[in-house]
Write a protein that holds these residues in place. Structure first.
Motif, PDB file in Angstrom:
ATOM      1  N   THR A  26       3.603  25.704  -7.119  1.00 26.92           N
ATOM      2  CA  THR A  26       3.808  25.540  -8.597  1.00 26.92           C
ATOM      3  C   THR A  26       4.531  24.313  -8.768  1.00 26.92           C
ATOM      4  O   THR A  26       4.159  23.784  -9.973  1.00 26.92           O
ATOM      5  CB  THR A  26       4.862  26.915  -8.816  1.00 26.92           C
ATOM      6  N   LEU A  27       5.178  23.799  -7.795  1.00 28.82           N
ATOM      7  CA  LEU A  27       5.839  22.539  -8.275  1.00 28.82           C
ATOM      8  C   LEU A  27       4.870  21.427  -8.762  1.00 28.82           C
ATOM      9  O   LEU A  27       5.026  20.641  -9.688  1.00 28.82           O
ATOM     10  CB  LEU A  27       6.779  22.037  -7.069  1.00 28.82           C
ATOM     11  N   ILE A  28       3.663  21.239  -7.662  1.00 30.06           N
ATOM     12  CA  ILE A  28       2.960  20.400  -8.125  1.00 30.06           C
ATOM     13  C   ILE A  28       2.089  20.512  -9.366  1.00 30.06           C
ATOM     14  O   ILE A  28       1.680  19.854 -10.063  1.00 30.06           O
ATOM     15  CB  ILE A  28       2.187  20.006  -6.990  1.00 30.06           C
ATOM     16  N   LYS A  29       2.018  21.789  -9.657  1.00 29.79           N
ATOM     17  CA  LYS A  29       1.030  22.053 -10.956  1.00 29.79           C
ATOM     18  C   LYS A  29       2.070  21.951 -12.139  1.00 29.79           C
ATOM     19  O   LYS A  29       1.429  21.533 -13.173  1.00 29.79           O
ATOM     20  CB  LYS A  29       1.002  23.829 -10.711  1.00 29.79           C
ATOM     21  N   ALA A  30       3.405  22.088 -11.928  1.00 29.72           N
ATOM     22  CA  ALA A  30       4.307  21.786 -13.005  1.00 29.72           C
ATOM     23  C   ALA A  30       4.206  20.363 -13.404  1.00 29.72           C
ATOM     24  O   ALA A  30       4.488  19.709 -14.633  1.00 29.72           O
ATOM     25  CB  ALA A  30       5.552  22.360 -12.810  1.00 29.72           C
ATOM     26  N   ILE A  31       4.214  19.763 -12.128  1.00 26.47           N
ATOM     27  CA  ILE A  31       4.342  18.069 -12.328  1.00 26.47           C
ATOM     28  C   ILE A  31       2.927  17.594 -13.110  1.00 26.47           C
ATOM     29  O   ILE A  31       2.982  16.610 -13.977  1.00 26.47           O
ATOM     30  CB  ILE A  31       4.449  17.343 -10.938  1.00 26.47           C
TER      31      ILE A  31
ATOM     32  N   LYS B 268       3.007  25.647 -17.347  1.00 28.39           N
ATOM     33  CA  LYS B 268       4.140  25.345 -18.336  1.00 28.39           C
ATOM     34  C   LYS B 268       5.513  25.668 -17.791  1.00 28.39           C
ATOM     35  O   LYS B 268       5.701  26.792 -17.733  1.00 28.39           O
ATOM     36  CB  LYS B 268       4.106  25.739 -19.711  1.00 28.39           C
ATOM     37  N   PRO B 269       6.563  24.667 -17.708  1.00 29.32           N
ATOM     38  CA  PRO B 269       7.922  24.960 -17.227  1.00 29.32           C
ATOM     39  C   PRO B 269       8.684  25.569 -18.446  1.00 29.32           C
ATOM     40  O   PRO B 269       8.399  25.316 -19.448  1.00 29.32           O
ATOM     41  CB  PRO B 269       8.437  23.646 -16.667  1.00 29.32           C
ATOM     42  N   ILE B 270       9.573  26.183 -17.970  1.00 27.91           N
ATOM     43  CA  ILE B 270      10.512  26.867 -18.979  1.00 27.91           C
ATOM     44  C   ILE B 270      11.476  25.645 -19.527  1.00 27.91           C
ATOM     45  O   ILE B 270      12.017  25.737 -20.595  1.00 27.91           O
ATOM     46  CB  ILE B 270      11.438  27.861 -18.394  1.00 27.91           C
ATOM     47  N   ALA B 271      12.034  24.918 -18.529  1.00 31.51           N
ATOM     48  CA  ALA B 271      12.586  23.684 -18.717  1.00 31.51           C
ATOM     49  C   ALA B 271      12.329  22.675 -17.923  1.00 31.51           C
ATOM     50  O   ALA B 271      11.782  22.818 -16.706  1.00 31.51           O
ATOM     51  CB  ALA B 271      14.146  24.284 -18.909  1.00 31.51           C
ATOM     52  N   GLY B 272      12.954  21.362 -18.453  1.00 27.46           N
ATOM     53  CA  GLY B 272      12.769  20.398 -17.353  1.00 27.46           C
ATOM     54  C   GLY B 272      11.783  19.256 -17.935  1.00 27.46           C
ATOM     55  O   GLY B 272      11.157  19.554 -18.579  1.00 27.46           O
ATOM     56  N   SER B 273      11.807  18.178 -17.110  1.00 36.08           N
ATOM     57  CA  SER B 273      10.874  17.011 -17.614  1.00 36.08           C
ATOM     58  C   SER B 273      10.266  16.374 -16.335  1.00 36.08           C
ATOM     59  O   SER B 273      10.804  16.164 -15.345  1.00 36.08           O
ATOM     60  CB  SER B 273      11.424  16.232 -18.652  1.00 36.08           C
ATOM     61  N   VAL B 274       9.180  15.834 -16.442  1.00 37.83           N
ATOM     62  CA  VAL B 274       8.592  14.824 -15.486  1.00 37.83           C
ATOM     63  C   VAL B 274       8.084  13.749 -15.964  1.00 37.83           C
ATOM     64  O   VAL B 274       7.495  13.542 -17.107  1.00 37.83           O
ATOM     65  CB  VAL B 274       7.140  16.017 -15.079  1.00 37.83           C
ATOM     66  N   GLN B 275       8.625  12.888 -15.272  1.00 44.00           N
ATOM     67  CA  GLN B 275       8.263  11.394 -15.560  1.00 44.00           C
ATOM     68  C   GLN B 275       7.427  10.494 -14.430  1.00 44.00           C
ATOM     69  O   GLN B 275       7.839  10.689 -13.123  1.00 44.00           O
ATOM     70  CB  GLN B 275       9.518  10.441 -15.793  1.00 44.00           C
ATOM     71  N   VAL B 276       6.601  10.055 -14.804  1.00 39.68           N
ATOM     72  CA  VAL B 276       5.558   9.307 -13.867  1.00 39.68           C
ATOM     73  C   VAL B 276       5.631   7.757 -13.922  1.00 39.68           C
ATOM     74  O   VAL B 276       5.332   7.270 -15.194  1.00 39.68           O
ATOM     75  CB  VAL B 276       3.893   9.534 -14.019  1.00 39.68           C
TER      76      VAL B 276
ATOM     77  N   PRO C  37       6.393   9.739 -19.733  1.00 40.58           N
ATOM     78  CA  PRO C  37       6.002  11.268 -19.506  1.00 40.58           C
ATOM     79  C   PRO C  37       4.570  11.453 -19.005  1.00 40.58           C
ATOM     80  O   PRO C  37       3.666  10.739 -19.006  1.00 40.58           O
ATOM     81  CB  PRO C  37       5.765  11.672 -21.046  1.00 40.58           C
ATOM     82  N   TYR C  38       4.415  12.374 -18.021  1.00 39.91           N
ATOM     83  CA  TYR C  38       3.216  12.490 -17.340  1.00 39.91           C
ATOM     84  C   TYR C  38       1.916  12.434 -18.246  1.00 39.91           C
ATOM     85  O   TYR C  38       1.026  11.772 -17.881  1.00 39.91           O
ATOM     86  CB  TYR C  38       3.148  13.761 -16.520  1.00 39.91           C
ATOM     87  N   LYS C  39       2.018  12.975 -19.566  1.00 42.65           N
ATOM     88  CA  LYS C  39       0.950  12.964 -20.354  1.00 42.65           C
ATOM     89  C   LYS C  39       0.327  11.603 -20.602  1.00 42.65           C
ATOM     90  O   LYS C  39      -0.698  11.443 -20.869  1.00 42.65           O
ATOM     91  CB  LYS C  39       1.244  13.437 -21.719  1.00 42.65           C
ATOM     92  N   ASN C  40       1.066  10.521 -20.877  1.00 40.36           N
ATOM     93  CA  ASN C  40       0.852   9.188 -20.994  1.00 40.36           C
ATOM     94  C   ASN C  40       0.077   8.426 -19.784  1.00 40.36           C
ATOM     95  O   ASN C  40      -0.235   7.403 -19.681  1.00 40.36           O
ATOM     96  CB  ASN C  40       1.786   8.287 -21.517  1.00 40.36           C
ATOM     97  N   GLN C  41       0.453   9.176 -18.597  1.00 36.03           N
ATOM     98  CA  GLN C  41       0.307   8.572 -17.300  1.00 36.03           C
ATOM     99  C   GLN C  41      -0.912   9.246 -16.477  1.00 36.03           C
ATOM    100  O   GLN C  41      -1.111   8.901 -15.224  1.00 36.03           O
ATOM    101  CB  GLN C  41       1.534   8.298 -16.352  1.00 36.03           C
ATOM    102  N   ARG C  42      -1.649  10.041 -17.046  1.00 34.49           N
ATOM    103  CA  ARG C  42      -2.782  10.944 -16.416  1.00 34.49           C
ATOM    104  C   ARG C  42      -3.386  10.174 -15.516  1.00 34.49           C
ATOM    105  O   ARG C  42      -3.882  10.535 -14.262  1.00 34.49           O
ATOM    106  CB  ARG C  42      -3.452  11.595 -17.256  1.00 34.49           C
TER     107      ARG C  42
ATOM    108  N   ALA D  89      -9.858  19.793 -14.487  1.00 32.93           N
ATOM    109  CA  ALA D  89     -10.248  19.166 -15.896  1.00 32.93           C
ATOM    110  C   ALA D  89      -9.064  18.852 -16.620  1.00 32.93           C
ATOM    111  O   ALA D  89      -8.953  17.742 -17.324  1.00 32.93           O
ATOM    112  CB  ALA D  89     -11.181  20.017 -16.454  1.00 32.93           C
ATOM    113  N   LYS D  90      -8.011  19.662 -16.705  1.00 32.20           N
ATOM    114  CA  LYS D  90      -6.737  19.615 -17.471  1.00 32.20           C
ATOM    115  C   LYS D  90      -6.106  18.301 -16.874  1.00 32.20           C
ATOM    116  O   LYS D  90      -5.799  17.544 -17.831  1.00 32.20           O
ATOM    117  CB  LYS D  90      -6.146  20.932 -17.100  1.00 32.20           C
ATOM    118  N   THR D  91      -6.019  18.134 -15.606  1.00 36.73           N
ATOM    119  CA  THR D  91      -5.218  16.930 -15.070  1.00 36.73           C
ATOM    120  C   THR D  91      -5.965  15.729 -15.479  1.00 36.73           C
ATOM    121  O   THR D  91      -5.464  14.419 -15.317  1.00 36.73           O
ATOM    122  CB  THR D  91      -5.132  17.131 -13.590  1.00 36.73           C
ATOM    123  N   LEU D  92      -7.392  15.766 -15.554  1.00 36.42           N
ATOM    124  CA  LEU D  92      -8.084  14.325 -16.170  1.00 36.42           C
ATOM    125  C   LEU D  92      -7.663  14.330 -17.646  1.00 36.42           C
ATOM    126  O   LEU D  92      -8.277  13.245 -18.434  1.00 36.42           O
ATOM    127  CB  LEU D  92      -9.485  14.700 -15.938  1.00 36.42           C
TER     128      LEU D  92
END
Lengths: 375, 246
Positions: B48-53, B58-66, B70-75, A178-181
């Motif tokens: 954990t790697l794919i869950k962090a992507i 929540k990572p301690i440091a680092g960023s993910v881009q899709v 940022p991933y959040k804009n590209q879900r 759900a979070k990933t969606l």
């Protein structure tokens, strides 16, 4: 007075009617929201919250001096929510497991509540009498105002459930997904937890802190036995909860000194027991029956295979053989032969049996390749 | 036009559970259109790697881009297939209902799936050869069938990137082949696939890129270039080809 008359009276007598409607609405709300607690595997959260609410009731009385139920319940709600947050906090920040966190908060808050209760009871003010009713609840104290609050909250919960049905469902099944969606899982989580806490608090007056969790869980556990659909489960749990409220109130009204809350809980538990045994989907009884039937079917199929292997040695597979020949291979019950005749797999005349067309086909297709490997 | 677009870019990613680092300073570039296996021993941090992507952890440091943002804009461009064992299959719902969940993201809040969504869900079930099981209670599906349902749920999202956590775990040979074929089809359609994978034997057969992971990133690149004894030894600590007693 006959039981029937009592149930008539439950809806005609004004005092009784208030109590009956109150317990039914409470049962429905607990069943509905309890389903979510059960499916989230947070059954014990209800127990912890209801116990944690006790100090809230006493503190509300100490601060306001009022014994109005809604004031006391607001106190219970606030402290109940604090307890819930605390439990969540412990689980997130320490290495303690959920059950340990629940047990810890339950006992600390309940112990504190009992301490306050005994302290208040020793005060030279007669007004505090009756606070201990919240331990096991007293449905008789329900007045129409309480029922309005109960009804209002239930309607509101129903509306929220309806609006966010899809979000609740996906969060319950697979929160990470759900979070990933892009759903705000935390918000859904808080929403549902808030309503569970609210229902528990509303039940304290009627069922009490000790037994409230049973009313939350029992209807849901019973409903799960009857259906494999979430919406049906929630609706059924609401119905079972209301039914427990109705029957429980009726039974308790039929006898002097039968406390309503515990009776409702016992009725709800009886419904759970009934469901566990008699549900056609998951019930123990039907599972046993199905197991037995399967065994019988397998027995028949084995016998059919045996006959098939004898029959195919002849050019004409319908050629009759003696029943005695079967005994040379293995014993078989007479009843299973009769069943096979009923299925029209074989015909029996005197001491002879012969395979029918249907029986031949059935045996041949039973395992596809298997039949060819036999001699 | 743009040939070598980057689907996922991970920079300096570090994740820890209770002091213990699970992923240490990961830099990873996944080009568009590859079919990448993530391999490594137990506890290497693959999940954990794919869950962090995916921003689940929540990572301690680092960023993910899709695709550069940022991933959040590209879900909506990313579909996730979690480990089969991560959910309770006794949940009261049916196969089609689970697949419909894949449409929830594009529907957004409150709106319910309608006819178009139902149609898409049925098509996805058809693709994984599960149409005849659409109304089956999910607890009554076999492990392989459950995995197919999960895959169908991701297919419905019609994403550009598919991230999967051990899709071959506990499935029979038929299902494994069926899933591989679907993945290869997705790749042909230009999708990017990132798959946590356990079976080293099948890596060169199924995938064209590989990332070796053991808390740190050991190597990443095309199978032909880097799937060799050297990297396997660095990742698993033993030369597994030599270590297997013949």
């Amino acid at each position: 007075m006959s039981l029937f008359n009592i149930f008539i009276e439950l809806f005609t007598d004004t005092t009784l009617r208030t109590i009956t409607i109150g317990t039914m609405v409470l049962g429905a709300a607990s069943g509905m929201l309890g389903s979510f607690a059960v499916l989230r595997k947070e059954s014990l959260l209800g127990d912890a919250i209801s116990h944690a609410a006790l100090p809230g009731i006493i503190l509300a009385f100490m601060f306001t001096g009022s014994k109005e139920s809604y004031i006391l319940l607001i106190g219970a709600l606030i402290v109940g929510l604090i307890g819930t947050l605390w439990i969540r906090g412990i689980i997130h920040t320490t290495q303690l497991k959920t059950d340990a966190a629940l047990g810890l908060i339950l006992s600390i808050f309940f112990g504190f509540g009992m301490l306050l209760l005994t302290y208040v009871q020793k005060l030279p003010d007669a007004n505090q009498a009756g606070l201990d009713k919240y331990l096991f609840g007293q449905a008789a104290t329900l007045v129409s105002q309480d029922v309005y609050i109960l009804g209002g909250v239930t309607m509101f919960a129903l509306l929220v459930l309806f609006l966010f049905w899809k979000e609740f469902k996906i969060m319950l099944f697979d929160a990470d997904y759900a979070k990933t969606l892009g759903f705000n899982v935390k918000f859904i989580d808080i929403l549902i937890t808030f309503f569970i806490v609210l229902t528990i608090v509303l039940g304290l007056q009627t069922v009490g802190v000790v037994l409230m969790s049973a009313l939350l869980l029992a209807p849901a556990a019973a409903a799960r036995q009857w259906t494999n659909s979430l919406s049906k489960m929630v609706a059924l749990a609401a119905f079972i909860g209301a039914l427990a409220g109705l029957i429980g109130t009726g039974i308790s009204a039929s006898e002097e000194n039968l406390s309503t809350g515990p009776v409702i809980v016992i009725v709800a538990s009886a419904l759970v027991l009934f469901s566990f045994i008699f549900s056609p989907i998951r019930g123990i009884l039907f599972q046993q029956i199905r197991l037995h039937q399967n065994r019988n079917n397998l027995e028949q199929m084995k016998t059919l295979q045996l006959m098939f292997n004898i029959a195919i040695k002849h050019k004409d597979f319908t050629h009759p053989h003696s029943i005695g020949i079967l005994n040379n291979f293995r014993g078989f019950p007479k009843s299973s032969l009769n069943k096979m005749v009923e299925n029209e797999w074989i015909q029996i005349s005197g001491n002879q049996w012969n395979l029918t067309e249907t029986g031949f086909k059935e045996a041949k297709e039973m395992f596809h390749s298997n039949t060819e490997n036999h001699e | 036009m743009e040939k070598d677009r980057i689907a996922i870019r991970v920079d300096d990613l570090t994740v820890a559970y209770n002091y213990k680092p699970v992923l240490w300073d990961i830099d990873l570039v996944i080009p568009e259109g590859v079919m990448m296996a993530i391999v490594g021993p137990n506890g290497a941090g693959k999940s954990t790697l794919i869950k962090a992507i995916l921003d689940i952890v929540k990572p301690i440091a680092g960023s993910v881009q899709v695709f550069g943002k940022p991933y959040k804009n590209q879900r909506k461009l990313v579909a996730y297939v979690p480990q089969k064992g991560s959910v309770d299959w006794d949940f009261p719902t049916t196969a089609i209902d689970v697949v419909l969940m894949g449409t929830y993201g594009s529907l957004g809040w409150i709106k319910r799936p309608g006819l178009a969504e139902k149609k898409a869900a049925l098509e996805a079930l058809e693709k994984v050869d599960m149409l005849s099981f659409k109304d089956r209670q999910i607890s009554q599906l076999s492990g392989g069938q459950q995995q197919r349902v999960f895959l169908a749920r991701a297919l419905v999202q019609n994403a550009s990137i598919y991230i999967m956590d051990e899709p071959f775990q506990g499935v029979d040979a038929t299902t494994e082949i069926a899933i591989v074929n679907i993945l290869k089809e997705l790749r042909k359609a230009g999708k990017t696939l990132v798959v946590v994978h356990h079976d080293l034997q099948t890596v060169p057969e199924y995938f064209d890129w590989v990332t070796f992971l053991n808390v740190k990133k050991i190597a990443t690149g095309p199978i032909n270039d880097i799937f060799n004894d050297d990297n396997l030894t660095k990742t698993y600590g033993i030369n597994y080809k030599v270590a297997i007693q013949k």
